[in-house]
Design an enzyme around this catalytic site. Structure first.
Site, PDB file in Angstrom:
ATOM      1  CG  ASP A 136      -1.914  -1.126   1.229  1.00 32.37           C
ATOM      2  OD1 ASP A 136      -2.217  -1.645   0.143  1.00 32.37           O
ATOM      3  OD2 ASP A 136      -2.391  -1.496   2.320  1.00 32.37           O
ATOM      4  CE  LYS A 137       0.453   8.485  -1.738  1.00 31.09           C
ATOM      5  NZ  LYS A 137      -0.507   9.532  -2.168  1.00 31.09           N
TER       6      LYS A 137
END
Length: 327
Positions: free
Chosen positions: A134-135
């Protein structure tokens, strides 16, 4: 017309994925359209985007305009960027990804780690993500430098072989008896069009998901109490399956969301944590154990907790006598 000859390294890919990589700057929707319309020919025959290509295949393409210089939206230049290297050889690259950077462009994001790496390494013939983070998650990220390595690693992932361990900070006191969560997960679209995941009410509808948890340390004290938070728990989370947002949703299901998680966490608690120094989601891919895709040798890789997370913990009060939990 233009023609592409498939090299051995690209053999086995889907036709549409191959063209998306080769025709940089051409929208994916346009590539799909020219395939469906029959303007793309594979070895002089009509083809589908799902067709697999082989070495020395010939692909005929229609004239394609890569980008318009008259667009009202300026195209953002992708900055070349190298990242902290944990491991690298001829077929595999493992980096320590910082928080706040997506692994690839898309969904409103112009570029990510993989696009920046390709720009930084223009002579690299092949760079592809093996998996995703995830970012806002930091830590170990695998990138294949040859398609053969990618195929082998994907096969390993399907068999749940890579051993992935994350560090996460839970809001509250983690339930002592919960050593693993096996709740199936279901993807859906949120109110703003964002990708979301929840526990499936009907186990038959969701994807099987399994996470092992171990308590490392409890934190409490005046610093937390001053902002209305009773306690935090540092957790070790080991993935037994690799579903989207798996750790985040499994921790939320125990009423102990990840500190700083803007999607599955508590908005008010995150604001309070921000005031005392936590500026990001506290989730870090810390350990990775896998068989090398070529030699088969076991690689044991680690990425230390980022400085900003270390510093945040340093200023919290440790609760003595509750520092571990055997799994």
């Amino acid at each position: 017309m233009q023609f592409l000859s498939v090299c051995a390294e690209s053999a086995g890919q889907r036709l549409d994925n191959y063209l998306i990589r080769e025709l940089k700057g051409v929208p994916k929707s346009h590539i799909q359209r020219i395939i469906r319309s029959g303007e793309v020919r594979l070895n002089k025959k009509r083809c589908k985007g799902t067709d697999r290509i082989a070495a020395n295949d010939q692909i005929r393409l229609p004239p394609i305009r890569v980008a318009s210089s008259h667009t009202s939206e300026p195209t953002l230049a992708i900055p070349a960027q190298e990242f902290a290297i944990v491991y690298e050889d001829d077929v595999l690259l493992v980096i320590n990804k910082p928080s706040g950077i997506a692994v690839h462009g898309g969904s409103g994001i112009s570029f990510g780690v993989i696009e920046q790496l390709r720009r930084a390494r223009p002579k690299a013939r092949y760079l592809e993500l093996v998996h995703r983070l995830d970012k806002d998650t930091s830590g170990l990220l695998m990138i294949a430098k040859k398609r053969s390595a990618l195929v082998k690693l994907h096969e390993s992932i399907r068999q749940n072989h890579p051993h992935k361990v994350y560090l996460a900070l839970a809001v509250g006191i983690w339930p002592e008896k919960v050593r693993q969560v096996k709740c199936p997960l279901l993807k859906y679209t949120g109110a703003q069009g964002e990708k979301m995941v929840r526990i499936a009410s009907n186990p038959q509808e969701g994807q099987r998901a399994h996470t092992q948890f171990r308590v490392l340390q409890h934190y409490a004290g005046d610093r937390l109490h001053a902002v209305g938070i009773k306690a935090l728990t540092l957790m070790e989370a080991t993935l037994k399956t690799g579903r989207t947002h798996q750790i985040r949703v499994h921790m939320q299901s125990q009423l102990c969301p990840i500190a700083g998680d803007e999607r599955y966490g508590d908005y008010q608690i995150n604001r309070r944590l921000h005031k005392i120094g936590l500026k990001r989601m506290f989730l870090h891919a810390a350990e990775l154990t896998l068989a090398h895709p070529v030699s088969g040798d076991i690689l044991q890789l680690t990425a230390p907790l980022p400085d900003e997370l270390q510093q945040f913990l340093h200023h919290l009060s440790v609760v003595s006598g509750q520092s571990s939990q055997q799994s």
